[in-house]
Design a protein around this motif. Sequence first.
Motif, PDB file in Angstrom:
ATOM      1  N   GLU A   1      34.139  36.594  46.061  1.00  7.47           N
ATOM      2  CA  GLU A   1      34.145  35.688  44.724  1.00  7.47           C
ATOM      3  C   GLU A   1      33.410  36.108  43.687  1.00  7.47           C
ATOM      4  O   GLU A   1      33.132  35.395  42.626  1.00  7.47           O
TER       5      GLU A   1
ATOM      6  N   THR B   1      35.679  35.599  40.164  1.00  7.24           N
ATOM      7  CA  THR B   1      35.866  34.310  39.935  1.00  7.24           C
ATOM      8  C   THR B   1      34.652  33.467  39.741  1.00  7.24           C
ATOM      9  O   THR B   1      34.682  32.407  38.691  1.00  7.24           O
ATOM     10  N   TRP B   2      33.598  33.606  40.138  1.00  2.67           N
ATOM     11  CA  TRP B   2      32.404  33.088  40.176  1.00  2.67           C
ATOM     12  C   TRP B   2      31.826  33.603  38.554  1.00  2.67           C
ATOM     13  O   TRP B   2      31.457  32.337  37.898  1.00  2.67           O
TER      14      TRP B   2
ATOM     15  N   HIS C   1      33.653  34.412  36.116  1.00  2.40           N
ATOM     16  CA  HIS C   1      34.437  33.791  35.112  1.00  2.40           C
ATOM     17  C   HIS C   1      34.083  32.537  34.753  1.00  2.40           C
ATOM     18  O   HIS C   1      34.064  32.259  33.666  1.00  2.40           O
ATOM     19  N   THR C   2      33.428  31.646  35.809  1.00  8.98           N
ATOM     20  CA  THR C   2      33.099  30.442  35.512  1.00  8.98           C
ATOM     21  C   THR C   2      31.967  30.099  34.722  1.00  8.98           C
ATOM     22  O   THR C   2      31.939  29.134  33.934  1.00  8.98           O
TER      23      THR C   2
ATOM     24  N   ALA D   1      38.618  36.688  36.015  1.00 10.49           N
ATOM     25  CA  ALA D   1      39.011  36.106  37.160  1.00 10.49           C
ATOM     26  C   ALA D   1      39.820  37.055  37.789  1.00 10.49           C
ATOM     27  O   ALA D   1      39.875  37.307  39.156  1.00 10.49           O
ATOM     28  N   ASN D   2      40.642  37.642  36.959  1.00 11.55           N
ATOM     29  CA  ASN D   2      41.739  38.530  37.617  1.00 11.55           C
ATOM     30  C   ASN D   2      41.523  40.144  37.152  1.00 11.55           C
ATOM     31  O   ASN D   2      42.368  40.881  36.929  1.00 11.55           O
TER      32      ASN D   2
END
Length: 392
Positions: free
Chosen positions: A64, A67-68, A70-71, A78-79
């Motif tokens: 992760e 995605t982690w 990214h936040t 994220a991609n």
Amino acid sequence: MSQSPILSRYSGIGAVPAPVTPPEGIAATAWHYGDPLGEQRAATTGVIVVDRSDRSVIELSGAERLTWLHTISSQHIANLPDRRSAENLSLDANGRVEEHFVLTDIDEITWIDTPGTHGEGLLTFLTKMVFWAKVEPVARPDMRLLTLVGPGALSGPVAEMLRIGPDAPVYAADDLPEAHHDDEPLGFWRRMPALGALPGGSDTPLPVIDLLVPESLLPYWWERITDAGATMAGSWAFDALRVAALRPEIDIDTDDRTIPHEAGWIGGPDQLGAVHLDKGCYRGQETVARVHNLGKPPRRLVLLHLDGSADERPAPGDPVAAGTRTVGRVGTVIDHFEYGPIALALIKRTIGADTELTAAGAAASIDPDSIIEESGVQAGRAAVERLRKGPR
């Protein structure tokens, strides 16, 4: 004092360390190799190689990790595809820049590098934000950064030896040639935004390639690159070229009030920025959105030309004044092989290029090509005006 293996190797035969000793735990690198202006000039026709072992490296592993990250950061990653890079920021709750870093995702590992003085703080922040995510941030002091600058970074013997094609897009990355050396990974290369040309100027931008390699193989790669024709260059040359290209360094060219718009860091990877305007919530997003849609940043980053005859040069953090009024702060101060003494500075937006300025007592002038005026109407401002006018 900790020294880079390259500085240690050449310290008695031409390498000159920077005049300011780096903080404990950060490797000292060469300031120049006897001809700092010639090293800059070499980048315009061939390729120079710069030891940037003073940057800190962090490894992120885990399913992760993207995605982690990214936040909790400003960039849309994220991609992010394999073998691609991006620049990123961590902001505080008021949208002020706390961290600026470069990341590359390759073979299910995300590599992060940042100025050495920020390595420990960034790692602490990332570790604190893990919670239950499947990600593990780890410091990698055994990894070092080399940077190539010049047309020879994309074509010619050095590029051919590294297997970097002339059409490699900015932020692309790939393995260095040969899978391993003595059973040790060799690292990877990535293309970064160009240096050396002012926005709106006529100078040709200079391609930039970073190499992230194990410290034990730093001399190996240095020798291969210089044997292929690259000119050894120090941090003076790299800083002069990045200043001319309006590429700020956190803490030197920014302060604790800097927001991303002021430093030119707005945009996704396609816009060579570090703040994506179409991603989800992150700390500091409210300020970014408000400035983008409704307002203007209070300051902007500009290039200053300094009076070379002054007894003393300004230093980072010194005030820039218009008469008796302080209107900004000085960032990196450097001698450029064409422009002479120059500096980056954060200046109040209302100050025009024709304003007579001083920096620590030295006469200074804004390079007009470094001012990028935004003439379009902001979306939020246009919506407010429509509401004020009412239905037609």
